[in-house]
Design a protein around this motif. Structure first.
Motif: not given
Length: 760
Positions: A20-27, A308-313
């Motif tokens: 989740v932290a990795l996704w949050a950083f990318a987003a 869109l890719l980093a946030g939604v997908l």
């Protein structure tokens, strides 16, 4: 190490949090680019566009101000109108720059520069009043407007914050071109004021030359940094008629050889050259800005796509990973918990139950006690299958271990019984030899062998107790407590260091005599072994509310509170005897003997620095003088062996102070304490009844232990000398002989100390 030892849930949760932290950083990185585009739009509408209008109005007001100051008689209507336009543009800038959108999007640097620009704008009325009042010259008025314009460009520097390097570079290049236009406006205002005044001073011409050089340098550097398409446009503009004529006039002014005089060109000629050049340059800069916005459109689209890719997908992938991880972790944890419960059940219930049943002599079916558990075909199932093998092996090993321990106990019991029988026969033979021996030296050695055999019997009984059986010694009738203590002393090596205090008229139930003698012997042996050889051990007893208490106190180094607590715990709750542990076997024997009769044994610190052992006999085991009168046969008689041992204690202990008779304990044979020896067996005839002290010790009868031949009166009827007629020399010789015998006896006792064994 701490994470390695965490539970499965903790580890899975940590992995999910990392994901989740990795996704949050990318987003956030992608969202930050999108927000940057949004903020750029806010900056453009709230700062850039209103400031461009304000910048042009400030440049015009600066030119009109210095021109008016150069020709005071000229009409200032145009200046007043321009000031109104400048104030309107400044008010619009304040409204938009201090609005909510700009203040929310701006960082600390941009906010600080906007505040600085507004402070400069707020200072315009003061500068104007100085100009109108004649309190300022052209140079100061010129500089005041230039300072306000510089604050506008410092605000522009904080706007080039796009993450795209190319776009940010092109934005800074356009800002440099705008600065070059500002420099052109500065030289226009400077020369226009000089032309209005009719003279160009030396300093003004030098400053004009400096501004022209800086303006040309900035413009050339900015044009080189532009993209190819924009660079071509500015190069054509530079070669155009307007800039060609402007450069010619600049060269003419800079090369003029009349410093301080009238410039070589007219005001209208200069105005006709600068206005088109400024307008064309401003138009080219705005068009380049529009093209830059067009180039940023693909960048914005790419940012939105990444968002869109980093946030939604990415969010969908994270949610799917969380669901998969949680379901997998739950299944894994359920299987592991099942495996853990099975292991705990095996360790806490089944194995102890099997061992307990084996100890009771039951037979155990290994298959029935270790049923296989089904954990599935996966990796956890394979671990479960391995656990099935482990639990079957563990139960089989427990069964074999219990059988082995029982076999070892049976072997120990058999050997102990055989040793006990041999020692008993040896003691019987020694008794016969002692009764017929008359040589004091030989009799002394027989007594020592008798004492060693008595201690060997106690060791054999220790083995019987350790094997879980009961020694065979038993009494049918009660025995006086003092005789029980004397029987215990007979099994202690260094018995001469033990002082027995008065015991009172109390007897011990016959069924507990043997075990109590054994228990006291272990405690007394421990007391004399762990105290200095020059100290005494006291044994006393008295009737208490709950029974009879015996206290054994030594004067040794004592035990620490932790050791006392551990020892008392072992005595109160004896653990399962472990053949691999040989430390403190005496405590184990004491705990087993005490447990058999409900006797309470506790250790405590002695006020003298040693340790005191308190043995509390329950009420049902003791009888006071009014309860029951023990038979005469239960009181141990003082046979030849005991009397000889007492002679050793009284006379044969060298290098020690003489002890009172009532404090020295004889060495009774505990096994024969209740066994009365036939009086007829004594060669000297019937033995007169002995008188006893209040503590149970017999008074010594003179010549009672002498051989019959020595007891007869000497021939010739010689009368013994009257003690009152002895001379001082005779008394001195008698006392010297007594001291010499005392030293020899103590030497022999010291030798006996080296032959003892530690039982605890």
């Amino acid at each position: 190490m701490r994470f390695r030892n965490s539970s499965v849930r903790t580890k899975v949760t940590a992995l999910l949090l990392s994901l989740v932290a990795l996704w949050a950083f990318a987003a956030w990185v992608t969202l930050r680019e999108g927000l940057n585009l949004v903020w750029v739009a806010v900056y453009d509408s709230g700062v850039a566009q209103p400031s461009e209008t304000l910048l042009v109005e400030l440049q015009r007001e600066r030119r009109l101000t210095v021109v008016a100051m150069g020709n005071p008689s000229a009409d200032r209507g145009n200046l007043r109108a321009q000031r109104a336009r400048t104030d309107a543009a400044a008010d619009e800038f304040r409204r938009l720059a201090k609005g909510g959108n700009v203040q929310f999007a701006a960082d600390a640097v941009l906010k600080r520069r906007i505040d600085e620009m507004i402070r400069q704008l707020d200072g315009l009325p003061k500068n104007r009043s100085l100009v109108d009042g004649g309190q300022s010259d052209r140079s100061r008025a010129y500089d005041s407007y230039t300072t306000v314009v510089d604050s506008v460009y410092r605000t522009y520097d904080a706007l080039a914050t796009l993450d795209d390097k190319d776009v940010a570079h092109d934005t800074r290049t356009l800002i440099d071109l705008s600065r070059a236009r500002e420099l052109l406006s500065e030289e226009d205002a400077l020369l226009a004021g000089a032309l209005a005044s009719g003279r160009l001073t030396v300093s003004e011409r030098a400053r004009f030359t400096e501004i022209v050089g800086v303006q040309r340098f900035h413009k050339a550097e900015a044009v080189i940094a532009l993209p190819d398409s924009d660079r071509a446009i500015f190069e054509r503009l530079e070669r155009g008629q307007s800039f060609t004529r402007l450069r010619a006039l600049e060269e003419n002014v800079m090369q003029s050889s009349r410093p301080g005089g009238l410039p070589p060109i007219g005001a209208e000629q200069w105005r006709a050259a600068t206005e088109p050049a400024l307008a064309e340059l401003q138009s080219a800069i705005l068009e380049a800005g529009d093209r830059l916005v067009e180039r940023t459109t693909p960048v914005a689209a790419a940012v939105i796509a990444r968002l869109l890719l980093a946030g939604v997908l990415g969010l969908v992938a994270v949610v799917a990973s969380i669901v998969l991880s949680v379901t997998t972790a739950r299944a894994l944890v359920r299987q592991l918990e099942k495996l853990r419960e099975a292991a705990l059940e095996l360790a806490n219930e089944r194995l102890p139950g099997v061992v307990s049943r084996l100890a009771q002599g039951e037979k155990v079916d290994i298959r029935a006690e270790a049923p296989p558990l089904d954990f599935g075909p996966d990796v956890i199932g394979q671990v479960g299958a391995a656990f099935n093998t482990v639990q079957e092996t563990a139960i089989r090993t427990a069964v074999e271990e219990a059988q082995l321990r029982q076999s070892i106990r049976d072997i120990l019991l058999s050997l102990a019984r055989r040793t006990q029988s041999l020692v008993h026969r040896q003691l019987t033979l020694l008794d016969v030899m002692e009764r017929r021996e008359s040589d004091p030296a030989e009799l002394k050695d027989l007594f020592r062998i008798d004492h060693l055999a008595t201690r060997m019997r106690r060791n054999a009984e220790n083995l019987i107790v350790l094997s879980g059986a009961s020694p065979a010694r038993a009494w049918r009738r009660s025995v006086p407590m003092v005789d029980v203590v004397r029987g215990a002393l007979a099994e202690v090596e260094d018995y001469t260091r033990v002082t027995v205090l008065p015991m009172g008229q109390t007897a011990l139930n016959g069924r507990a005599v043997g075990d109590v003698i054994h228990l006291l012997a272990e405690l007394i042996e421990n007391a004399v072994s762990f105290s200095p050889p020059y100290t005494m051990v006291q044994v006393g007893g008295q009737v208490v509310a709950s029974g009879y208490a015996l206290e054994i106190e030594d004067r040794g180094l004592g035990m620490s509170p932790d050791d006392l607590e551990t020892a008392n715990q072992r005595i109160a709750d004896p653990p399962e005897f472990n053949l691999s542990s040989t430390a403190r076997l005496g405590l184990y024997v004491v705990s087993r003997l005490a447990e058999r009769h409900g006797i309470r044994v506790s250790l405590k610190a002695s006020p003298y620095g040693g340790t005191t052992a308190v043995v509390l006999l329950p009420r049902e085991l003791v009888m006071e003088s009014g309860d029951e009168h023990p038979e005469q046969e239960t009181r141990p008689r003082l046979d030849r062996r005991e009397r000889g041992a007492r002679e050793i204690a009284l006379v044969g202990a060298p290098d020690a102070d003489p002890l009172p008779v009532q404090e020295v304990v004889p060495v009774p044979r505990a096994a024969e304490t209740p066994r009365p020896a036939p009086i007829a067996a004594e060669p000297a005839g019937p033995e007169p009844p002995a008188a006893f002290t209040p503590s149970g010790l017999p008074f010594r009868v003179p010549q009672a232990s002498l051989a019959p031949a020595l007891a007869e009166e000497p021939k010739g009827g010689a009368e013994p000398e009257d003690e009152e007629d002895r001379s001082p020399e005779d008394v001195r010789k008698i006392m010297g002989s007594f001291q010499s015998g005392t030293r020899r006896g103590r030497s022999e006792a010291a030798k006996l100390l080296g032959e003892g064994e530690d039982n605890l």
